[in-house]
Design a protein around this motif. Structure first.
Motif, PDB file in Angstrom:
ATOM      1  N   ARG A 415       0.832  -1.201   0.000  1.00  0.00           N
ATOM      2  CA  ARG A 415       0.000   0.000   0.000  1.00  0.00           C
ATOM      3  C   ARG A 415       0.874   1.262   0.000  1.00  0.00           C
ATOM      4  NH1 ARG A 415      -5.245   1.136   2.245  1.00  0.00           N
ATOM      5  NH2 ARG A 415      -5.442   3.307   2.914  1.00  0.00           N
ATOM      6  N   SER A 416       1.916   1.259   0.837  1.00  0.00           N
ATOM      7  CA  SER A 416       2.804   2.417   0.916  1.00  0.00           C
ATOM      8  C   SER A 416       3.550   2.628  -0.393  1.00  0.00           C
ATOM      9  CB  SER A 416       3.795   2.244   2.072  1.00  0.00           C
ATOM     10  OG  SER A 416       3.105   2.193   3.312  1.00  0.00           O
ATOM     11  N   ALA A 419       1.195   4.114  -2.875  1.00  0.00           N
ATOM     12  CA  ALA A 419       0.952   5.514  -2.510  1.00  0.00           C
ATOM     13  C   ALA A 419       2.126   6.384  -2.946  1.00  0.00           C
ATOM     14  CB  ALA A 419       0.713   5.628  -1.011  1.00  0.00           C
ATOM     15  N   ARG A 420       3.354   5.899  -2.760  1.00  0.00           N
ATOM     16  CA  ARG A 420       4.516   6.688  -3.151  1.00  0.00           C
ATOM     17  C   ARG A 420       4.567   6.906  -4.665  1.00  0.00           C
ATOM     18  NH1 ARG A 420       6.963   4.009   1.329  1.00  0.00           N
ATOM     19  NH2 ARG A 420       7.569   2.222   0.054  1.00  0.00           N
ATOM     20  N   ALA A 423       1.729   9.431  -5.504  1.00  0.00           N
ATOM     21  CA  ALA A 423       2.070  10.749  -4.968  1.00  0.00           C
ATOM     22  C   ALA A 423       3.147  11.405  -5.822  1.00  0.00           C
ATOM     23  CB  ALA A 423       2.527  10.625  -3.517  1.00  0.00           C
ATOM     24  N   VAL A 430       2.671  11.859   0.267  1.00  0.00           N
ATOM     25  CA  VAL A 430       2.154  10.492   0.379  1.00  0.00           C
ATOM     26  C   VAL A 430       0.977  10.444   1.340  1.00  0.00           C
ATOM     27  CG1 VAL A 430       2.717   8.143   1.118  1.00  0.00           C
ATOM     28  CG2 VAL A 430       4.374   9.466  -0.208  1.00  0.00           C
ATOM     29  N   ILE A 433      -2.352  10.819  -0.183  1.00  0.00           N
ATOM     30  CA  ILE A 433      -2.807   9.778  -1.107  1.00  0.00           C
ATOM     31  C   ILE A 433      -3.331   8.557  -0.365  1.00  0.00           C
ATOM     32  CG2 ILE A 433      -2.073   8.288  -3.011  1.00  0.00           C
ATOM     33  CD1 ILE A 433      -2.232  11.275  -3.665  1.00  0.00           C
ATOM     34  N   GLU A 434      -2.775   8.249   0.799  1.00  0.00           N
ATOM     35  CA  GLU A 434      -3.138   7.042   1.542  1.00  0.00           C
ATOM     36  C   GLU A 434      -4.653   6.866   1.708  1.00  0.00           C
ATOM     37  OE1 GLU A 434      -1.546   4.507   3.046  1.00  0.00           O
ATOM     38  OE2 GLU A 434       0.584   4.995   2.960  1.00  0.00           O
ATOM     39  N   LEU A 437      -6.644   4.900  -1.038  1.00  0.00           N
ATOM     40  CA  LEU A 437      -6.298   3.536  -1.402  1.00  0.00           C
ATOM     41  C   LEU A 437      -7.014   2.532  -0.512  1.00  0.00           C
ATOM     42  CD1 LEU A 437      -2.435   3.960  -1.837  1.00  0.00           C
ATOM     43  CD2 LEU A 437      -4.209   4.128  -3.599  1.00  0.00           C
ATOM     44  N   LEU A 454      -7.420   1.928  -6.384  1.00  0.00           N
ATOM     45  CA  LEU A 454      -7.620   3.373  -6.376  1.00  0.00           C
ATOM     46  C   LEU A 454      -8.782   3.682  -7.311  1.00  0.00           C
ATOM     47  CD1 LEU A 454      -6.654   6.322  -5.740  1.00  0.00           C
ATOM     48  CD2 LEU A 454      -5.269   6.134  -7.816  1.00  0.00           C
TER      49      LEU A 454
END
Length: 547
Positions: A415-416, A419-420, A423, A430, A433-434, A437, A454
């Protein structure tokens, strides 16, 4: 409009008379003048006999709804009759301005202040028609055009309206000069002429369209209006957009509707007189579930009945819960269930279907009908039903991973990483954006990859995960835009390598628009590298979040 006739007004100059009274009358060439023409009217002033004594009378024009110097040339002039004279004349003239005005404007010509010029005795002079009313017919037009929508194969309606009713014919024509539709493929490119005739304020034309079997988005046509007339024409606006609605049947999947238990009640004059278990009668009925799960259509007795999404809290399920054995109001609603309603009337009998989709994706609901016989006996029926889709969601044709080991991947890390990547694409932090998701573990056989989704609105902006499907119970439901697409990142981890699959899916139809997959092998053991490659391969058209 013509002015109403006015009472006859008599005016006279009197001196000691030696003869009979003489009548002075105005006789106009015409009292209706047009900006297009004729713009001039000759007015004759006539005595019924030669003047026995000289006299003078003043002729003056006055505006009523017309304005002197703008709509007509002002007249202020003395008219002299010499002894023996019977006829005099003057000219009334209107002006052609460029202002769109009501159909007719009014002004008047009046005779007054009759004065005898000879002190010698003469006849009495009487003004038999001291006032004339003139109408000005305008030749200018202010037009507007609007265009609607129509299913393909039927003409897109175009309405032309003029501000004021006109007695001048206006030649108009519409042409299509743009839009997303293609000339000759989606619509007839020809010029469409028409006429706004006397007494008309509106004219309806149509842009012919072509029906095809291709499923495509609704398309637009950009319609321009032209107009021709001797006067001045203003078109506001000159171009508008119409819509061609695609009529290709939406992809749906059949669903089995199985009736459950129920109860029927009979009331006579308001009192309950009978009750029995109710197996619902056999209907010619079919349930269809739209791909993507966005809606349902019930076909009953040959009529298509679409279900509308509603807030489950707005449904009174108490009567049905009591009448359907083995269920309760809580069971019907379910925790966090989504709800739809459909209702219609057949031969005076109202039917209502309510459908709930539970968190585990079960589909069940209840139906009611109520009818009255002779105004005294009422029949109420309540029964349950279950809907089971007959086919699964379609999958894209992309390479399938055949794992040789049970993968281990951290959902939070995936997930991270997603997101990166997003973003970075949007130039946003970031942390912003989290919330957009959502993460889930896939259930494919032999593997447990992580999916990160997303949702995007129709403009390509990310939609918060908790608002991907607007909830009618949300106070802001009317202002919320449903998600149009979803991006799905699926990450598999095998020892020192990552395999990433990404897909773009249309939410309404469930169709996959694009798909990408890459097995990095031993090239990289970095999760961020894998996600970034997937993100680049997908190339989503993203815009910054709106909230």
């Amino acid at each position: 409009m013509r002015a109403a006739a006015l009472p006859l007004v008599l005016s006279c100059a009197v001196v000691p008379a030696t003869g009979a009274a003489q009548m002075l009358t105005m006789i106009p060439q015409t009292t209706e003048l047009r900006e297009t023409g004729p713009r001039v009217s000759m007015v004759h002033l006539m005595l019924d006999a030669p003047a026995e004594t000289p006299f003078m009378v003043m002729a003056r024009t006055t505006g009523l709804t017309a304005t002197a110097g703008v709509d007509f040339k002002p007249v202020v002039t003395p008219i002299i009759f010499n002894k023996g004279q019977m006829v005099a004349a003057l000219v009334v003239e209107v002006m052609d301005d460029s202002e769109d005005e009501p159909d007719t404007e009014m002004f008047q010509l009046a005779l007054k202040d009759l004065t005898l010029l000879d002190p010698e005795p003469g006849a009495i002079v009487v003004l038999g028609m001291p006032i004339l009313h003139f109408a000005i017919v305008d030749n200018d037009h202010t037009l507007s055009v609007s265009a609607g929508s129509a299913p393909e194969g039927q003409p897109v309606p175009v309405t032309i309206m003029q501000r004021f009713d006109s007695r001048e014919t206006v030649n108009v024509a519409t042409t299509v000069e743009g839009g997303s539709a293609s000339p000759g493929v989606d619509f007839d490119p020809g010029r469409q002429p028409g006429y706004i005739r006397e007494g008309q304020r509106t004219l309806d034309l149509g842009i012919g369209t072509v029906a095809d079997d291709e499923e495509e988005p609704d398309e637009t046509v950009r319609v321009a209006l032209e107009a021709y007339n001797p006067g001045t024409i203003v078109i506001e606006p000159e171009t508008v957009s119409g819509t061609i609605i695609d009529t290709t049947e939406e992809d749906v999947r059949p669903a089995t509707l199985r009736y459950g238990p129920g109860t029927g009640y009979v009331h006579y004059e308001g009192d309950l007189v009978g009750q029995q278990e109710f197996p619902p009668q056999i209907f010619d009925i079919e349930m269809r579930m739209h791909i993507g799960g966005s809606g349902f259509t019930l076909s009953q007795q040959g009529t298509d009945l679409p279900f509308k999404r509603i807030c489950e809290q707005d449904i009174d399920v108490s009567a049905a819960a009591q009448a359907i054995p083995g269920t309760s109001a809580a069971d019907m609603r379910g925790a966090g269930a989504q709800a739809w309603r459909a209702g219609y009337t057949v031969e005076g009998v109202p039917f209502e279907y309510v459908l709930f989709r539970h968190p585990d994706r079960r589909l069940e609901g209840f139906a009611t009908s109520e009818y009255v016989e002779g105004g005294m006996m009422a029949h109420n029926q309540f029964f349950s039903y279950i809907v089971t889709p007959e086919v699964q969601d379609p999958e894209p044709e992309v390479p399938r991973l055949q794992p040789d080991a049970t993968p281990v991947v951290d959902p939070g890390a995936v997930r991270s990483s997603v997101a990166r990547a997003i973003a970075s694409d949007l130039g946003r932090p970031v942390a912003e954006i989290e919330p957009y998701l959502s993460t889930a573990l896939s259930k494919e056989t032999g593997t447990s990859p992580v999916e990160v989704r997303l949702f995007l609105d129709p403009d390509g902006r990310p939609v918060r995960a908790d608002r991907a499907e607007p909830d009618p119970c949300d106070p802001a439901y009317g202002q919320m835009q449903p998600a149009a697409r979803r991006l799905i990142y699926t990450v598999h981890a095998f020892e020192d390598r990552f395999v990433v699959q990404s897909k773009t899916q249309d939410v309404e139809t469930g169709r996959y628009e694009s798909a990408y997959m890459e097995d990095l092998g031993s090239v990289s053991s970095g999760l961020d590298t894998a996600v970034n490659r997937s993100h680049s391969g997908l190339s989503p058209d993203l815009a910054p979040p709106s909230d």
